[in-house]
Design a protein around this motif. Structure first.
Motif, PDB file in Angstrom:
ATOM      1  N   PRO A   1      -0.512   2.048  -0.163  1.00  0.00           N
ATOM      2  CA  PRO A   1      -0.123   2.350   1.273  1.00  0.00           C
ATOM      3  C   PRO A   1      -0.152   3.444   2.303  1.00  0.00           C
ATOM      4  CG  PRO A   1       1.525   1.417  -0.126  1.00  0.00           C
ATOM      5  CD  PRO A   1       0.716   1.047  -0.979  1.00  0.00           C
ATOM      6  N   GLU A   2      -1.041   3.470   3.361  1.00  0.00           N
ATOM      7  CA  GLU A   2      -1.697   4.221   3.536  1.00  0.00           C
ATOM      8  C   GLU A   2      -2.977   4.903   4.138  1.00  0.00           C
ATOM      9  OE1 GLU A   2       1.298   7.683   3.935  1.00  0.00           O
ATOM     10  OE2 GLU A   2       2.511   6.722   4.918  1.00  0.00           O
ATOM     11  N   ARG A   3      -3.246   3.736   2.812  1.00  0.00           N
ATOM     12  CA  ARG A   3      -4.806   4.229   2.305  1.00  0.00           C
ATOM     13  C   ARG A   3      -5.555   3.093   3.036  1.00  0.00           C
ATOM     14  NH1 ARG A   3      -7.078   9.084   1.865  1.00  0.00           N
ATOM     15  NH2 ARG A   3      -9.195   7.972   2.980  1.00  0.00           N
ATOM     16  N   GLY A   4      -6.779   2.783   4.018  1.00  0.00           N
ATOM     17  CA  GLY A   4      -7.265   1.719   4.778  1.00  0.00           C
ATOM     18  C   GLY A   4      -8.562   1.375   3.554  1.00  0.00           C
ATOM     19  N   VAL A   5      -9.223   0.244   4.177  1.00  0.00           N
ATOM     20  CA  VAL A   5     -10.198  -0.560   3.640  1.00  0.00           C
ATOM     21  C   VAL A   5     -10.891  -0.468   4.871  1.00  0.00           C
ATOM     22  CG1 VAL A   5      -9.279  -0.481   1.548  1.00  0.00           C
ATOM     23  CG2 VAL A   5      -9.616  -2.599   3.125  1.00  0.00           C
ATOM     24  N   ALA A   6     -12.140  -1.058   5.017  1.00  0.00           N
ATOM     25  CA  ALA A   6     -13.221  -1.313   6.207  1.00  0.00           C
ATOM     26  C   ALA A   6     -13.332  -2.865   5.472  1.00  0.00           C
ATOM     27  CB  ALA A   6     -14.448  -0.432   6.146  1.00  0.00           C
ATOM     28  N   VAL A   7     -13.016  -2.785   6.408  1.00  0.00           N
ATOM     29  CA  VAL A   7     -13.650  -5.293   6.349  1.00  0.00           C
ATOM     30  C   VAL A   7     -14.313  -5.560   7.732  1.00  0.00           C
ATOM     31  CG1 VAL A   7     -12.100  -7.572   6.371  1.00  0.00           C
ATOM     32  CG2 VAL A   7     -11.111  -5.202   6.094  1.00  0.00           C
TER      33      VAL A   7
ATOM     34  N   HIS B   1       3.153   2.832   4.883  1.00  0.00           N
ATOM     35  CA  HIS B   1       4.365   2.892   3.920  1.00  0.00           C
ATOM     36  C   HIS B   1       5.819   1.133   3.305  1.00  0.00           C
ATOM     37  CE1 HIS B   1       8.363   4.498   6.381  1.00  0.00           C
ATOM     38  NE2 HIS B   1       6.696   4.300   6.851  1.00  0.00           N
ATOM     39  N   ASP B   2       6.031   1.308   5.075  1.00  0.00           N
ATOM     40  CA  ASP B   2       7.216  -0.085   5.468  1.00  0.00           C
ATOM     41  C   ASP B   2       6.557  -1.280   4.708  1.00  0.00           C
ATOM     42  OD1 ASP B   2       5.806   0.521   7.555  1.00  0.00           O
ATOM     43  OD2 ASP B   2       7.221   0.318   8.754  1.00  0.00           O
TER      44      ASP B   2
END
Lengths: 125, 830
Positions: free
Chosen positions: A29-35, A49-50
């Protein structure tokens, strides 16, 4: 596990090609990744978070660096936001709109979650 | 356009030109200032701060060279009133329509034998201070002739230069002009606590030379006192020679006689400041000089302002001792009564002088604690709001607040700003102290009224927001206290209980820093990971093309050849650009996210740790080579720098922290440009704090002198932890120090004297940090979950980011502009 997705159902006109992004548990939650998308485009994928999922263009339009997946997720007056790690410009996660410059809007990508994996559409909305 | 010539370039001249050119919107006047000092006008009142860490630039007054012609390094040599010309030392003959004499005063040097020996100095200009500093280099003992206000400032200067210091005063007690016997007795005791010996009721009869022909000792009424530096501060004499030579009659005690418009009998000539004699009085204070300057500026523009005398109230901190004197401090009014609280044990003396019926305040003296000054001084000449004893008994001063004052009461006596003007500015939208200062000039000189400004704002219902962002109504310092008090370890818990929403890029990293400062494990553990700025998240520095740079710790700048070779090999093998940094380290730039773990693995294997170049944390402790190699070094600066860097490595703070250790006063490590600067003396270490400043450069200021190793480290522990606990988000130590109520003196009270009783607590926090330190790079390498985040793409973990490319400049890779590959048309910027 299906849905939640961002906005419109994936099969509106022509079904988008779905790119497997990562196992669900990799998306904190609240932590991105690159695709990495076919053709060399990149999406920044987030879970708030939801539990809602969002994907935006990964390139910061103000600096040109492909780093938005490394920004900080939060909210402004309840609206989920992303702050670029470059010069702290903020964007609305739902729409990709820049909150600093009305002329700027990031592309957003459909996202879906299925069978323990998260998928991003190969092309933006 | 009318020609104005001002002779003298001191504070009065500066004030006149400033006031005149501001108000002269029609451009009636063309002003020329002739000043003999080689520099622009500076704040002579703050001169002593030059010894306490201020640089010459800190004393600078606003530059007026765009508004007037300022001729520095030039002396006026003659005035021809008939021809209306001034001749100068360069031979120039300048015509005027109006002339203002602002020639100031000269220090009075008593005519004792030997007063002209090398090592004897006046205390008046920056050049004097530089000469005193030079003399002190070869001296161990110094003496100040004169125990007045300036004499005590000079004594503090000698003390800060490391001299055994004496003050010789002819009168029976110190500061005879401002304070009474009882106050002086306490002052002498407090001054003695600081190692300065006062000899009162004592005359100096001669300065004796030593074998080298320089001052060596003082003869005092029969005894002899060693003194290789002698500073004369025995009063001033108005400089009226130029005016006398031009036929202008002096006042009864010297000075250029002027009327209530500050004009001499020659209608084209005015005099202001310390050279002017008004109704027989020559004032040696800034407030009257400013008032005279304002009067002349107004007259020159056709106004009707008059100068009818001035408030000679003073509040000062002398040798760290608060001293204030206001109104009729000596009780000279007919029938005046004294109300005195004299508490020698707690080092506090307060006297109010009241009218014979005890209803009207006439004046007063405060020593030891002058916090009541700002509230009491404006009450002079007015009905007392209550029992005078209650006003000066401890904790009783609250009864005299600005609320009780009428609108015409002066709150800022330096700049003659009344309560009414301040209230008008607040009503006009001034919502904090800086805005009030800008609108009215109040609080911009001695600063003693600043607490009153805050009270006025509060009384007017102006709330000064310290909220961190929309998610927390608290300041960073308040959040720090909440986290400490509640033992909170998670952002989600903190925001749920004490905030709103989900946070943002302001509060999340601030809370991450607080949690890290309080030792909550690796910064990427659990929920903490999502709080970190990208630098902290990837334990490296994000650069413009999306790559990162890696900086291994090189404590004190000391590195073995083997380790140097390792860094070179890593850079070569990963194709990184290398650069020696400003902080004696090596920056490896151009690493992609997925390369970071492999780079760290090589560095960690070779014994390196993270240098925290990415964090708001301790960065480097720079050093020179000290006694180990240097011919001039007096202490082992390398060992001290390494000890400090290893002690504070990984320490997270509101802003990045840099330090340096110089092995001697030559300062090759440039320690005074750091947050913490340590400079060796032959007696130990001098500790400077609050340097750097970022956009607004600052020199660090002396916090404590001649410390042994253990005391130095203890004071730095306390300083850093106090800063970490109380500073605002992204507030550097320089800005924090400026914002502290009581400034450097308050900081010294907390760090050196433990005035708040928290020193042991601060030291314990630092001890916990030192014991809990773990290398963050190693922490990632040893944890597969954390390691898994260091990928380029979640679906192609090792694929290089196609937007990153390099070109070669001076044989090394540098980024080409980020390439927009596959950037959708929807993302556009016009």
């Amino acid at each position: 596990m299906t849905a939640p997705t961002t906005a419109p159902a994936p099969s509106r006109t022509a079904a988008p090609a779905w790119v497997p992004a990562c196992p669900s548990h990799r998306l904190q939650p609240e932590r991105g990744v690159a695709v990495l998308l076919p053709g060399g485009a990149q999406a920044a994928l987030f879970r708030t978070h939801d539990g809602a999922l969002y994907a935006l263009d990964n390139t910061d339009p103000f600096t040109g660096a492909a780093v938005l997946s490394r920004g900080i997720v939060g909210d402004r007056a309840g609206e989920p936001t992303l702050a670029s790690p470059m010069l702290k410009h903020r964007f609305a996660l739902r729409t990709g709109a820049s909150l600093d410059d009305p002329e700027v809007r990031l592309a957003t990508y459909p996202v879906r979650e299925h069978d323990g994996r998260v998928y991003v559409a190969a092309r933006p909305h | 356009m009318a020609r104005l010539i001002v002779i003298g370039n001191g504070m009065a001249a500066h004030r006149l030109v400033d006031a005149l050119t501001r108000a002269d919107t029609a451009g009636t006047w063309q002003a020329t200032v002739i000043g003999e000092e080689p520099r622009p006008a500076y704040d002579r009142v703050a001169l002593s701060s030059y010894f306490d860490g201020a640089a010459e630039t800190d004393l600078a007054l606003p530059d007026l060279s765009g508004r007037a012609h300022i001729r520095t390094g030039e002396r006026a040599t003659a005035i021809d009133r008939a021809a209306k010309t001034v001749t100068t030392s360069t031979g120039a003959v300048l015509g005027y329509d109006t002339l203002v004499l602002a020639t100031g005063s000269t220090p009075f040097i008593p005519p004792v034998p030997g007063a002209d020996l090398p090592g004897c100095h006046p205390y008046r200009t920056i050049d004097d201070l530089d000469a005193i500093t030079a003399s002190a280099r070869t001296a161990t003992t110094g003496a100040v002739i004169g125990g007045g206000l300036l004499g005590l400032e000079a004594a503090n200067a000698l003390r800060l230069l490391g001299l055994d210091t004496h003050v010789v005063e002819l009168a029976p007690h110190l500061m005879p002009a401002q304070i009474d016997q009882g106050a002086a007795a306490l002052l002498a005791r407090m001054v003695a606590d600081l190692g300065v010996t006062a000899h009162t009721g004592t005359a100096t009869t001669a300065v004796r030379p030593g074998a080298d022909g320089r001052a060596a000792a003082l003869d005092l009424d029969g005894t002899t006192l060693p003194a290789q530096v002698v500073v004369f501060s025995a009063g001033i004499r108005p400089r009226d020679d130029l005016a006398r030579a031009a036929g202008l009659e002096p006042g009864p005690r010297g000075g250029i006689a002027v009327d209530d418009t500050c004009r001499t009998p020659d209608p084209a000539v005015y005099a202001i400041g310390e050279c002017a004699s008004h109704r027989g009085t020559v004032y040696g204070l800034l407030a009257p000089a400013n008032a005279m300057a304002d009067t002349v500026a107004d007259r020159l523009l056709g106004g009707t302002a008059t100068f009818t005398g001035a408030d000679t109230s003073t509040k000062l901190k002398l040798l760290g001792v608060d001293v204030a004197s206001f109104g009729d401090a000596h009780g000279r009014t007919e029938g005046a009564l004294d109300v005195v609280v004299n508490d020698a044990a707690s080092r506090r003396y307060a006297k109010l002088v009241v009218s014979d019926d005890a209803t009207t305040l006439l004046g007063g003296v405060l020593v030891g604690d002058a916090s009541g000054y700002a509230a009491l001084r404006p009450l002079v000449g007015r009905k007392l709001p209550g029992d005078p004893l209650a006003l000066i008994s401890p904790a009783g001063t609250d009864t005299a607040g600005p609320a009780a004052l009428p609108d015409d009461a002066q709150i800022c006596s330096c700049n003659a700003v009344t309560k009414g003007e301040l209230c008008a500015a607040i009503a006009g939208g001034a919502a904090d102290v800086p805005a009030l200062k800008a609108a009215t000039c109040a609080g911009t000189s001695c600063g003693s009224c600043v607490p009153m400004l805050k009270t006025l704002l509060r009384d007017a219902g102006v709330e000064q927001s310290t909220a961190l962002c929309e998610h927390f109504a608290h300041s960073r310092a308040e959040l720090m206290e909440i986290v400490r008090a509640t033992g909170t370890t998670a952002f989600s818990e903190l925001i749920a209980r004490h905030g709103t929403g989900r946070g943002c890029d302001v509060c999340k990293p601030a809370v991450a820093s607080i949690l890290a400062s309080l030792g909550n494990g690796h910064i990427l553990t659990g929920e903490q990971a999502a709080l970190q700025d990208t630098n902290d998240h990837f334990l490296a520095n994000l650069q413009r093309n999306g790559t990162y740079s890696v900086v291994p710790r090189i404590p004190g700048g000391e590195i073995t050849p083997e380790r140097l070779i390792t860094i070179g090999e890593v850079a070569r093998d990963f194709g990184l650009y290398t650069k020696i940094t400003g902080g004696q380290r090596i920056d490896l730039l151009g690493a992609r996210v997925e390369q970071l773990p492999a780079i760290w693995a090589r560095l960690v294997d070779a014994g390196f740790e993270s240098g925290h170049a990415y964090g708001k944390a301790l960065r480097t402790v720079k050093s020179c080579v000290g006694t180990t190699w240097c011919r001039y070094g007096v202490q082992d600066s390398v060992t001290m720098a390494i000890d400090l860097e290893l002690r504070y490595r990984g320490l997270r703070a509101p802003h990045k922290i840099k330090a340096a250790v110089s092995g001697c006063a030559r300062e090759c490590a440039e320690a005074r440009s750091k947050d913490v600067g340590v400079i060796a003396t032959d007696k130990g270490w001098n500790l400077y704090v609050g340097g750097n400043g970022g956009f607004t450069p600052r020199h660090a200021r002396l916090l404590a002198a001649d410390l042994d190793d253990a005391t130095l480290i203890r004071y730095i522990d306390r300083f850093l932890m106090f800063y970490i606990r109380t500073a605002d988000r992204l507030q550097r130590t320089a800005a924090w120090l400026e914002s502290l109520d009581g400034g450097l003196d308050h900081l010294r009270a907390v760090v050196v004297d433990d005035a708040l009783g928290i020193a042991a607590d601060l030291e314990a926090d630092m001890a916990a940090h030192v014991a809990g330190y773990r290398d963050e790079w190693r922490g990632v390498l040893e944890d597969p979950d954390k390691l898994a985040r260091f990928v380029s793409f979640s679906n192609a973990p090792q694929a290089p980011d196609p937007t990153i490319s390099f070109t070669t400049v001076r044989d090394q890779p540098v980024p080409t502009a980020p390439v927009h590959l596959g950037m959708p048309a929807a993302a556009s910027r016009t």
